[in-house]
Every structure is written in C-alpha cells, then in structure tokens.
Write a protein that holds these residues in place. Structure first.
Motif, PDB file in Angstrom:
ATOM      1  N   GLU A 271       0.827  -1.206   0.000  1.00 13.81           N
ATOM      2  CA  GLU A 271       0.000   0.000   0.000  1.00 13.81           C
ATOM      3  C   GLU A 271       0.862   1.257   0.000  1.00 13.81           C
ATOM      4  OE1 GLU A 271      -2.630  -0.433   3.301  1.00 13.81           O
ATOM      5  OE2 GLU A 271      -3.852  -1.992   2.329  1.00 13.81           O
ATOM      6  N   LYS A 272       1.979   1.228   0.732  1.00 12.67           N
ATOM      7  CA  LYS A 272       2.909   2.360   0.704  1.00 12.67           C
ATOM      8  C   LYS A 272       3.494   2.534  -0.697  1.00 12.67           C
ATOM      9  CE  LYS A 272       4.435   1.940   5.534  1.00 12.67           C
ATOM     10  NZ  LYS A 272       5.609   1.640   6.405  1.00 12.67           N
ATOM     11  N   PHE A 273       3.802   1.419  -1.338  1.00 14.59           N
ATOM     12  CA  PHE A 273       4.364   1.455  -2.688  1.00 14.59           C
ATOM     13  C   PHE A 273       3.361   2.051  -3.670  1.00 14.59           C
ATOM     14  CE2 PHE A 273       5.233  -0.428  -6.843  1.00 14.59           C
ATOM     15  CZ  PHE A 273       6.595  -0.186  -6.985  1.00 14.59           C
ATOM     16  N   VAL A 274       2.097   1.639  -3.553  1.00 16.89           N
ATOM     17  CA  VAL A 274       1.054   2.157  -4.444  1.00 16.89           C
ATOM     18  C   VAL A 274       0.901   3.664  -4.267  1.00 16.89           C
ATOM     19  CG1 VAL A 274      -1.417   2.116  -4.953  1.00 16.89           C
ATOM     20  CG2 VAL A 274      -0.192  -0.026  -4.588  1.00 16.89           C
ATOM     21  N   LYS A 275       0.905   4.128  -3.019  1.00 13.42           N
ATOM     22  CA  LYS A 275       0.783   5.568  -2.765  1.00 13.42           C
ATOM     23  C   LYS A 275       1.958   6.331  -3.367  1.00 13.42           C
ATOM     24  CE  LYS A 275      -2.007   5.307   1.452  1.00 13.42           C
ATOM     25  NZ  LYS A 275      -2.061   5.595   2.921  1.00 13.42           N
ATOM     26  N   ALA A 276       3.148   5.754  -3.270  1.00 12.91           N
ATOM     27  CA  ALA A 276       4.326   6.402  -3.857  1.00 12.91           C
ATOM     28  C   ALA A 276       4.204   6.486  -5.375  1.00 12.91           C
ATOM     29  CB  ALA A 276       5.587   5.638  -3.468  1.00 12.91           C
TER      30      ALA A 276
END
Length: 421
Positions: A271-276
C-alpha cells in the motif's frame, strides 16, 4: 526470498514491444525475450511495479521451480521440493491447476494435476475444500492458479501473480463486443463497445510511436508534436491508452492482484508502494491540454467514452465529440495522427461507406498521418497509387490483425476524390 523469476505474458507478435516496455519500467532487471513473453529475475517491488505499470502484458507469473520429470515418481519428488507455503495458505481452497505437455513422457494432463493435488495435501497447504464466500470482484478468481509446462520432460512450475488478465485496468466496464448500427455516406458509424482490449490498444500506440520516431528521427512521444484522432472511437480505448501512455500513468486504476493473497506478501508495504506510485503520477502531470480526440456518431458511445476517461483520470487530456467522420475532421488540428480500429470479424453492414468517408478526409487533409487496425483477411480498398505498410501484426480474439500505415500515392486530388465517390 530475495529475487523472483518472473514471466510476463503477451500476445504473439508483441514480445519485442513488451521487452522495450519492461526495460523502461524495471531497468535494473535483466529481461530476456522468449516466445509468448519476457522473463527476468527481480525483487518483489519490481513485481508490484510491473503489475501496476505494464500496458502491454496480459499476465504475470512467478516460476517457483524447474526440474527434470520423465516419470510420475520423479515428478512427485520434484513437486515436494517446491516452496508451496510461500504462495498458498494452509486453509485456502485447492488452486486450479493447468498443465500443458509437449514432447514428454508425461502427457496425461489430468494425471499430472492429480499428482500436484496429492503433493499439496501432503505438504499441508491448500487443505480447504470450501470456496470463498465473498469475492471482491466478480471477475476475480480468489483461487491461486498453478501452471505446469512439461516440455521435453523439463517441468516448469509457475503460480499466477496478476490474477485476471491485465487488460482489465478497472476503468472500462465489462463487455467488449462491438455493436454496430447502419452507416451512411457521411460515415455515420454507430459503435457501442470497443472490440480491442486495452493491452492491444496500448501495443498499437507503442508501435505507432516507434514508427513516427523512426520517420521523424526524434525520440519524443508523438503526442508531444501531434494530436491523436480516432474517428470511430467507440468506448474510447485507443484515446485513453494513448493519453495514459504519454502521461506515464500507472496502467491500473483499481483492481486486485493474485499476489496480494500470498503468505509472503506484505500488504502494508504494498500500500505504501502504491501511494508512492500515485504521487509519482501526480508529479509528472503536464499543463492541462487536449492530447487526443475521439469522435463517433453514437451518442451512447461518446457518453461511455467520457465515463471511461473519468474513471481512468484522463478526462482533462482528451476530448470526445459526437459527429460524423467528415464533420469532425473540420475541427482536427493540423498534423494529427489518425488511428482507428476498423470493424472486422464478420462482414458488417455499411463498413465500406464508413471507410470511404475516412478516405475522403485523408484525400483532402494531406497533413493527417493515418494508421488503421484491420483484419489481415479483410480487403481495404484504396485509391489508385495508395498502399498500406504493415507496422505490427497480432491476434485479436483469434482473428489475425494488422496495424497498417496508409501511404498516399501521387494521383491528383480530383482523381482520388472521384475514386471515393
């Protein structure tokens, strides 16, 4: 688990374009081209990145093992050594198993599948016989799929990483059959739903861009210098894919991937990767301007295209107009690229009237650079002296299809217009 052996699958004839795309998406991965796709060893983040950003791949799998398997006892021994617990939960349903055999002593696919199920139960994974009660998406199969390829007695075992085919971006509603009404002499073609998958549309955009680069001796995306016009836009797939490609946006709008159910998957990190990635997309946006135009005589098709553009977050960069081919051409700016997917598959009433209207526009507008997608079996009548140059060939739902550039001849405009009447 440091690196995964990934396989990205694509339609035959598109492997070269996919290889170029993957090298841009994940430049640190050493990708190799093979029949039906590309393969490379990469960390988990690159698996996420490819799933989110590839516009051409239809599927993504992870190879979890490869061994020599000339007999069932040797097959079972090899299967026992594979890291099943990394990809299948203990209480998950038994996955669907698909086996393909070529030139091997083991050729009975169901017998092979039975050995796989036996090993999974023996290893105490996928023990549940119950199906999932809730499905987040009716198109999403929650059961992980295991693939076995036995070629010349070499067994390659893969697990599905992407889930539903990657052309399902999340912006276009289900249903891709082409619905056509009558076509009159002004090119009044009523197209309801586009028959071209998003991945194939993206491949055509990539091929057109490469062709224009070679002609212009420039490495700029063609939308930086020319606008795209699809005069038979239907649900707007070509327009949306062209704009998304130019903006460098993630291919996926909203969907779930099969790897999200793996035991080794870290949902929080993903999820952090997607937001980035979303922040990267926003940072790369250019000044709002119309990059591509789609037109269609059907009011319903235009409304559908506008909704798809909104869901894909490209609505500020593309325009959809209801109107005939001839009328819309009057408002297309100089130097545009015409790219359209002609009806094919069955002989559709009024096709040649629509095609004549496109030829009429191309005769009067020599500044327009034309490309058409059509069946390889379909005869496209051209004015005397004109010809087509094949840019790309592929298969669309089992139909051989070509992307061609239309090359105008030297006949006079008067003579050409006579031939389109």
């Amino acid at each position: 688990m440091s690196r995964l052996r990934m396989f990205a699958g694509v339609g035959r004839g598109l492997e070269g374009l996919l290889l170029e795309e993957l090298r841009v998406i994940s430049p640190s991965v050493k990708w190799s081209r093979m029949k039906g796709g590309c393969e490379g060893f990469a960390p988990m983040e690159d698996l996420w990145r490819v799933c989110l950003r590839t516009r051409l791949a239809e599927l993504l799998r992870v190879r979890i093992g490869e061994f020599y398997g000339p007999s069932f006892p040797v097959l079972i021994e090899g299967l026992r050594k594979l890291p099943w617990a990394a990809y299948l939960h203990r209480q998950s349903p038994c996955p669907s198993i698909k086996t393909v055999c070529h030139r091997s002593k083991l050729y009975h696919t169901e017998a092979v599948n039975e050995r796989v199920r036996h090993v999974l139960k023996e290893r105490q994974v996928a023990l549940s016989d119950d199906a999932f009660n809730e499905m987040p998406d009716q198109d999403f199969d929650p059961n992980a799929t295991v693939h076995l390829l036995i070629d010349d007695n070499i067994v390659t075992v893969s697990v599905d990483a992407s889930g539903p085919q990657l052309h399902k971006r999340g912006y276009r509603r289900a249903g891709t059959l082409v619905l056509l009404a009558d076509v009159d002499d002004d090119g009044r073609l009523d197209v309801g739903r586009a028959p071209l998958r998003e991945t194939l549309a993206a491949a055509c955009i990539s091929a057109v861009n490469k062709d224009i680069e070679e002609m212009d001796q420039s490495k700029d995306h063609f939308l930086k210098r020319r606008r795209l016009w699809d005069p038979l836009c239907g649900s707007g797939t070509l327009v949306i894919e062209a704009v998304s490609s130019y903006l460098g946006k993630s291919a996926v709008v909203k969907r779930k991937f099969a790897f999200e159910d793996w035991p080794i998957h870290n949902q929080g990190e993903f999820e952090k990767f997607v937001k980035a990635q979303e922040e990267q997309d926003r940072a790369s946006l250019i000044t709002v301007e119309t990059l591509a135009v789609g037109s269609d005589i059907s009011k319903d098709a235009i409304q559908m295209a506008k909704r798809n553009a909104e869901r894909s977050l490209t609505q500020e960069y593309c325009s959809f107009k209801q109107g005939t081919v001839v009328d819309t051409a009057n408002n297309i700016e100089e130097g545009a690229v015409l790219l359209t997917n002609l009806p094919y598959g069955v002989r559709l009433h009024g096709f040649y009237d629509a095609w004549r209207s496109i030829i009429r526009v191309l005769t009067r507008r020599e500044d327009i650079l034309p490309y058409v997608i059509s069946s390889s079996r379909q005869d496209i009548p051209l004015p005397q002296g004109w010809r087509t140059e094949e840019i790309l060939s592929f298969s669309n739902r089992g139909i051989p299809v070509q992307l061609n550039r239309i090359v105008r001849g030297n006949a006079s405009k008067e003579k050409q217009e006579e031939q389109t009447e």
